[in-house]
Design an enzyme around this catalytic site. Structure first.
Site, PDB file in Angstrom:
ATOM      1  N   HIS A  57       3.953   2.449  12.608  1.00 23.05           N
ATOM      2  CA  HIS A  57       2.739   3.975  12.912  1.00 23.05           C
ATOM      3  C   HIS A  57       3.394   4.759  13.790  1.00 23.05           C
ATOM      4  O   HIS A  57       2.866   5.711  14.413  1.00 23.05           O
ATOM      5  CB  HIS A  57       1.167   3.299  13.584  1.00 23.05           C
ATOM      6  N   HIS A  92       1.053  -1.208  -0.281  1.00 26.84           N
ATOM      7  CA  HIS A  92      -0.280  -0.144   0.243  1.00 26.84           C
ATOM      8  C   HIS A  92       0.496   1.201   0.015  1.00 26.84           C
ATOM      9  O   HIS A  92       1.738   1.278   0.773  1.00 26.84           O
ATOM     10  CB  HIS A  92      -1.413  -0.065   0.896  1.00 26.84           C
ATOM     11  N   ASP A 102       2.471  -6.702   3.344  1.00 28.14           N
ATOM     12  CA  ASP A 102       3.410  -5.184   4.114  1.00 28.14           C
ATOM     13  C   ASP A 102       3.035  -5.641   5.425  1.00 28.14           C
ATOM     14  O   ASP A 102       1.638  -5.485   6.765  1.00 28.14           O
ATOM     15  CB  ASP A 102       0.946  -4.590   4.235  1.00 28.14           C
ATOM     16  N   GLU A 106      -4.949   1.969   2.742  1.00 25.80           N
ATOM     17  CA  GLU A 106      -5.196   0.836   3.651  1.00 25.80           C
ATOM     18  C   GLU A 106      -5.184   1.221   4.876  1.00 25.80           C
ATOM     19  O   GLU A 106      -5.898   0.164   5.701  1.00 25.80           O
ATOM     20  CB  GLU A 106      -3.891   0.155   2.756  1.00 25.80           C
ATOM     21  N   GLU A 107      -4.150   2.170   5.440  1.00 20.83           N
ATOM     22  CA  GLU A 107      -4.754   2.323   6.554  1.00 20.83           C
ATOM     23  C   GLU A 107      -5.639   2.954   7.713  1.00 20.83           C
ATOM     24  O   GLU A 107      -6.076   2.558   8.351  1.00 20.83           O
ATOM     25  CB  GLU A 107      -3.340   3.930   7.254  1.00 20.83           C
TER      26      GLU A 107
END
Lengths: 454, 454
Positions: free
Chosen positions: A421, A277, A351, A323-324
């Site tokens: 993240h 992604h 991923d 995606e997130e």
């Protein structure tokens, strides 16, 4: 034990259905990746020239153009953008948080809003109640929660060797903590970062509000910060926590999946998708999550191209958008594939970071899993031969039922959640060889899929 | 392919000879390591409070005392020092190097003396001749070499997946380049760093002078520096290279191996040794080389102790002195074991860094290798099940013939040579979980060896 058994039980059939040529061709793919691989240089570009690229941001749009341009350079049969509307959440000014006890001395905390959270509309100020689980929250008397901030502080379980499992089990706190807290009358949620590192960086990530429940602000504390707040609460359970966040959700924005393909020489209508992604969280450069998956997917096409291993089936690299915080790109890709009656043989996703390959997780019926496992011996010399049935990935998930097999690239998981993240997910955390080996492993399996089908 | 086959062929016999208890006990070892492991904290101590600890240095002696104290804290049956005389080479003032072309503009290079090299006694100044191999050097006309500095510039082969193999194949340049150059009348040697990274750090390492050959100074260039010098030579083969190094070899010094043991409950006379080397090069903190092997070996004892898994055979952790430039500690340990008729069942070594475990390399007769491979399924859940016949390690090498099996702990090799013997081998390069998993893997195999013998 299962793995080893499966490997040898099928070794003979692998020998029967693959050839010395395959072994040599796979060596070619690895040689090219290790000697002249482009993943690392591409990742440097994406991370350091564009950086973080949350859906709807100007950087996400730059990344779309970057992806298209880079794919065009490979000399593919087709490169195109696939339109998709995406959410547009913005963090706003840097978040601030402070705990103040009875003695009046304030202690500042590093926090970040969870993706999708509402802002605090000025300062949110309340007492804090700490829980380790949803069950513990549900069991609290109403007056212990009402008007307070619920602090979800269950750590990821460090005893699991596979860190993804620990992430999965702790994830409810981040995803649904705010709504669960609000249902009990709380006015905010604090969540311990989903990380196995002990440090001062808060980790963001998606949260969702439940329909019909008051939307209260939700923020992540670093793991050290969570430990510290827990200590402070033990000494003074009445302390006041102040939180200030300016995040908000703006109207949806038009964006794109980026697609490039090499047309199959024999069976052009059978498609193998390989993707990562393109969007990332905003706090860092989105290096391991998921710049690495993007550059590896592009590299699969480049490796096939420059080694002259023309795939018999169509191989398509997809840089998925969003995606997130929405999976809109993954959903759109599957929708379009369905509506145009595309025949998807397999879809592969990377991923889990750009770490040393271990193998693949295969999501398919048992017979198809065994078919893929036939090729395990060919990946053994490269340390990438752990072929297990398992969850494949989020962006290719919507293709379930359309593709015969969903395949997740599996790599070493020890370091991933340390930086996932958080502000620390930067290019310097990626090792060139580990990254390039991943692209080669993916290319090897795509080559076999394109030659033998499923 | 061999691995998978071996695994399943022996799965049944493993089931027959090991029990559910073994599986649970191994889980205990991993839980303790992942939840409360001490390797990381010990390594921080060793690296940041003592740092680099070349044989003969004050830091090496501090490390001996540190190792003894830390082992005593574990509460072992016996902790002792084993005396050994070690070489004492010192680097002296920081090295300097400069290339000056016909146009007179000098370019500085980062260099470091190779361990064991003589100094330059002031400035060494000569032209440079570049070669890629000993054969190329041998084929050069005498006047092309005489009075010059030979520059060995063959890179490690990046196409190998196992980086250790590439290190082995390129190592002749560092080990014997100086003497080979001197035999042809050269007055110095420059060696491309044995690294797969592209950066500016020179990597040191042991070199040896051949008896009866003139001893000429030998230095390492960083990989970037080597590429740059090669480019400069292409433009101006007559450039002058100046090298200044103050290194020298002083008289041997008394030092020690540090030994700690838990006495076997049933067969105290059968010994299982597990070790790493306590000495390191002087340029950095000796974190991955080999602080990690030391703290993991100590951790094996601690894990057995705190989980209450009393070994039936004696388990001994050894922190070997002087692996890097002499192997005096390893030789002494084997000598003493021989002279006292100790019965060594097995010896295990960790000296490939503190990265994610992959398995073990077993150096033994074929039947013994198969015996160890029986246990492979028990390590499968921990991703540490690659049990292959292969070279085990340098410090335990002298025990060959005395111990039934030599066993090398095998971990991910991709990042090791990026930092090996360079200023970058520091504590921050070590990941806590990767390190602790290694100690647990070693403890698991030691536990099985101590219970079942060989």
């Amino acid at each position: 034990m299962l793995l080893a058994a499966a490997g040898s039980a099928t070794a003979q059939s692998a020998a029967a259905t693959t050839s010395k040529t395959d072994s040599l061709n796979i060596r070619k793919l690895y040689d090219e990746a290790l000697l002249r691989g482009q993943s690392y240089a591409n990742l440097r570009d994406l991370c350091t020239r564009i950086g973080g690229r949350l859906s709807g941001s100007p950087q996400a749009e730059q990344a779309v153009q970057w992806g298209k341009t880079e794919m065009e350079k490979i000399g593919l049969d087709r490169v195109y953008l696939q339109e998709v509307m995406v959410p547009h959440w913005v963090r706003g000014a840097k978040e601030r948080a402070r705990a103040t006890g009875a003695k009046g001395k304030g202690i500042d905390f590093n926090v970040c809003a969870l993706g999708g959270s509402v802002g605090t509309n000025g300062k949110l100020k309340a007492q804090v109640v700490e829980v380790k689980s949803m069950a513990e929250l549900a069991a609290l008397p109403a007056d212990k929660v009402k008007g307070k901030i619920v602090f979800f502080n269950r750590p990821m379980n460090p005893a699991y060797v596979e860190t993804g499992r620990a992430y999965g089990e702790a994830g409810d706190q981040r995803r649904s903590g705010a709504s669960e807290a609000a249902k009990r009358g709380a006015i905010g949620a604090l969540v311990r970062s989903l990380s196995l590192a002990h440090d001062d960086y808060p980790h963001t990530g998606a949260m969702r509000y439940e329909d019909g429940v008051a939307q209260v602000p939700a923020a992540a504390l670093s793991t050290n910060g969570a430990d510290q707040l827990s200590q402070l609460l033990k000494a003074d359970s009445d302390l006041t926590f102040e939180l200030e966040m300016a995040c908000q959700t703006l109207p949806d924005v038009k964006s794109y999946n980026v697609v490039g393909e090499i047309r199959g020489s024999k069976y052009p209508d059978e498609i193998i998708t390989v993707g990562g992604h393109l969007d990332s969280w905003d706090l860092a450069q989105g290096a391991h999550d998921d710049g690495t998956g993007c550059v590896q997917s592009m590299e699969v096409l480049r490796l096939l191209k420059v080694t002259g291993l023309k795939p018999e089936r169509t191989v398509r690299a997809v840089l998925f958008m969003n995606e997130e915080n929405g999976v809109r790109g993954g959903n759109k890709y599957a929708e379009v594939a369905k509506s145009t009656n595309e025949k998807h043989l397999a879809a592969m996703e990377s991923d889990g970071g750009g770490f040393t390959p271990r193998g693949f997780n295969i999501e398919a019926d048992a017979a198809t899993v065994r078919k893929v496992q036939r090729w395990q011996p060919l990946l053994q010399p490269y340390g990438s031969a752990e072929f297990n049935a398992g969850h494949a990935g989020t962006d290719i998930g919507p293709l379930k039922g359309q593709a015969k097999a969903l395949i997740g690239f599996d790599c070493d998981s020890q370091r991933y959640f340390d930086i996932h993240h958080a502000a620390t997910d930067t290019f310097d955390k990626v090792n060139r060889r580990e990254l390039e080996l991943g692209g080669a492993s993916m290319a090897a399996l795509v080559y076999l899929l394109s030659k033998y089908g499923l």
